[in-house]
Motif scaffolding. Structure first.
Motif, PDB file in Angstrom:
ATOM      1  N   ASN A   1       1.170  -4.013  28.300  1.00 10.93           N
ATOM      2  CA  ASN A   1       2.061  -3.345  27.344  1.00 10.93           C
ATOM      3  C   ASN A   1       2.088  -4.019  25.984  1.00 10.93           C
ATOM      4  OD1 ASN A   1       3.142  -1.071  28.801  1.00 10.93           O
ATOM      5  ND2 ASN A   1       4.155  -2.565  30.123  1.00 10.93           N
ATOM      6  N   GLU A   2       1.448  -5.214  25.852  1.00  5.17           N
ATOM      7  CA  GLU A   2       1.295  -5.776  24.511  1.00  5.17           C
ATOM      8  C   GLU A   2       0.241  -5.013  23.711  1.00  5.17           C
ATOM      9  OE1 GLU A   2       2.753  -9.333  26.886  1.00  5.17           O
ATOM     10  OE2 GLU A   2       1.110  -7.892  27.154  1.00  5.17           O
TER      11      GLU A   2
ATOM     12  N   SER B   1      -0.054   1.274  23.306  1.00  5.86           N
ATOM     13  CA  SER B   1       0.983   1.595  22.329  1.00  5.86           C
ATOM     14  C   SER B   1       0.855   3.036  21.869  1.00  5.86           C
ATOM     15  CB  SER B   1       0.849   0.666  21.112  1.00  5.86           C
ATOM     16  OG  SER B   1       1.856   0.914  20.165  1.00  5.86           O
TER      17      SER B   1
ATOM     18  N   ALA C   1       6.160   0.789  23.276  1.00  7.70           N
ATOM     19  CA  ALA C   1       5.686   0.689  24.647  1.00  7.70           C
ATOM     20  C   ALA C   1       6.099   1.948  25.410  1.00  7.70           C
ATOM     21  CB  ALA C   1       6.279  -0.548  25.314  1.00  7.70           C
TER      22      ALA C   1
ATOM     23  N   ASN D   1      10.556   0.732  23.794  1.00  7.74           N
ATOM     24  CA  ASN D   1      10.950  -0.353  22.893  1.00  7.74           C
ATOM     25  C   ASN D   1       9.896  -0.584  21.814  1.00  7.74           C
ATOM     26  OD1 ASN D   1      13.280  -0.818  24.401  1.00  7.74           O
ATOM     27  ND2 ASN D   1      12.251  -2.267  25.751  1.00  7.74           N
TER      28      ASN D   1
ATOM     29  N   GLN E   1       7.447  -2.568  19.329  1.00 14.28           N
ATOM     30  CA  GLN E   1       6.565  -3.678  19.640  1.00 14.28           C
ATOM     31  C   GLN E   1       6.331  -4.573  18.425  1.00 14.28           C
ATOM     32  OE1 GLN E   1       3.492  -0.977  21.044  1.00 14.28           O
ATOM     33  NE2 GLN E   1       3.609  -1.879  23.077  1.00 14.28           N
ATOM     34  N   SER E   2       6.080  -5.856  18.704  1.00 14.19           N
ATOM     35  CA  SER E   2       5.807  -6.822  17.645  1.00 14.19           C
ATOM     36  C   SER E   2       4.375  -7.340  17.689  1.00 14.19           C
ATOM     37  CB  SER E   2       6.770  -8.009  17.755  1.00 14.19           C
ATOM     38  OG  SER E   2       6.598  -8.670  19.004  1.00 14.19           O
ATOM     39  N   SER E   3       3.579  -6.872  18.620  1.00  9.42           N
ATOM     40  CA  SER E   3       2.239  -7.420  18.819  1.00  9.42           C
ATOM     41  C   SER E   3       1.310  -7.069  17.665  1.00  9.42           C
ATOM     42  CB  SER E   3       1.631  -6.891  20.117  1.00  9.42           C
ATOM     43  OG  SER E   3       2.387  -7.298  21.233  1.00  9.42           O
TER      44      SER E   3
ATOM     45  N   VAL F   1       8.526  -6.294  13.688  1.00  7.61           N
ATOM     46  CA  VAL F   1       8.299  -5.080  14.461  1.00  7.61           C
ATOM     47  C   VAL F   1       8.119  -3.920  13.485  1.00  7.61           C
ATOM     48  CG1 VAL F   1       9.598  -5.879  16.470  1.00  7.61           C
ATOM     49  CG2 VAL F   1      10.781  -4.610  14.670  1.00  7.61           C
TER      50      VAL F   1
ATOM     51  N   TYR G   1       7.129   0.691  13.417  1.00  9.29           N
ATOM     52  CA  TYR G   1       6.825   1.926  14.142  1.00  9.29           C
ATOM     53  C   TYR G   1       6.456   3.007  13.134  1.00  9.29           C
ATOM     54  CZ  TYR G   1       7.667   5.920  17.306  1.00  9.29           C
ATOM     55  OH  TYR G   1       7.558   7.067  18.059  1.00  9.29           O
TER      56      TYR G   1
END
Length: 271
Positions: free
Chosen positions: A29-30, A33, A52, A58, A60-62, A88, A90
């Motif tokens: 899940n990293e 997306s 995710a 939620n 994501q910050s990856s 983060v 989106y």
């Protein structure tokens, strides 16, 4: 996918008009997306943020990095960047300028098509932010503005120094008709907001050898003409005079009027 986030990497080859499969991202899940965005710098893909497909989707910050094998572009080595200060994002626009990847606009909360947060907190606000990643030091640089849209799907890469965003969603969950011109040459010094409406009229359009301008504003102006690739073709023209285009090749061009710190743009076509 209609059934959750996937690991698939798809590559389009325009010279052969074919699709190919690249090395899949890891099945975690990293990496997986939706609502993430990215850009390619040299032989390296950077894609960041998104949602995710678990829980309340939620944010994501990856930051995922994919190093492309130039001898075989279907072979990609995927890793996660280790960054101390997590950000983060989106549904941002992503682009490269001056050998650095940028993420523009978007939000810090994930939401459905109507701008309402998946987590039940109500309407989502835009981050009004541009993020720059320093590839060498793996550090973030942030720029904030009064207004930048979210719900972005792309960006017009006119030149290395200038990019355009059309539309998007504002913080009140309304679709905007604004055009945002972003100046990277002055280290993201400003974002101008314009509407391609009746502020500037170019006639005749399409034209042959000459055009005339009609615009809203005073006589203190500077007129420039650019190619769609961002090259400056004519500068410091008189907006009151007939503009000679005899030496221009047939095609579409961008004309810009600078008027009291306001930028007014229009497109025209030479036959």
């Amino acid at each position: 996918s209609n059934n959750g986030n996937t690991v698939n990497v798809q590559i389009y080859d325009p010279s052969q008009d074919i699709w190919m499969n690249g090395t899949s991202v890891p099945n975690t899940n990293e990496y997986k997306s939706f609502g993430a965005s990215g850009a390619i710098l040299g032989d390296t893909i950077y894609y960041f943020g998104g949602a995710a497909s678990i829980g309340s989707f939620n944010v994501q910050s990856s930051i995922r990095r994919g190093v492309i094998n130039p001898s075989d572009p279907t072979q990609i080595e995927w890793t996660l960047l280790e960054i101390e200060e997590n950000k983060v994002g989106y549904r941002m626009a992503a682009v490269v300028s001056d050998q650095k990847p940028y993420w523009i606009g978007g939000s810090e909360v994930t939401y459905n098509f109507d701008g309402i947060a998946y987590n039940g907190s109500g309407g989502v606000a835009s981050s009004n932010r541009i993020l720059r990643l320093e590839p060498e030091t793996q550090e973030w640089k942030e720029y904030f503005f009064d207004e930048l849209p979210m719900d972005l799907r792309g960006i017009a890469n006119v030149s290395d120094g200038f990019k355009y965003i059309a539309g998007g969603m504002t913080s009140n969950q309304e679709v905007t008709d604004k055009i945002y011109k972003i100046d990277f040459d002055a280290e993201v010094s400003f974002v101008s907001q314009n509407k391609f409406e009746s502020q500037l009229e170019v006639f005749p359009n399409p034209c042959h050898d000459y055009i005339y301008l009609e615009y809203e504003g005073n006589d203190d102006t500077s007129v420039n003409i650019y190619s769609l690739s961002g090259a400056l073709l004519l500068s410091n023209l008189d907006a009151q005079e007939k503009i000679n285009l005899e030496n221009f090749a047939p095609g579409m061009y961008l004309i810009t009027v600078l008027n009291q710190d306001k930028i007014i743009n229009s497109l025209f076509t030479k036959l």
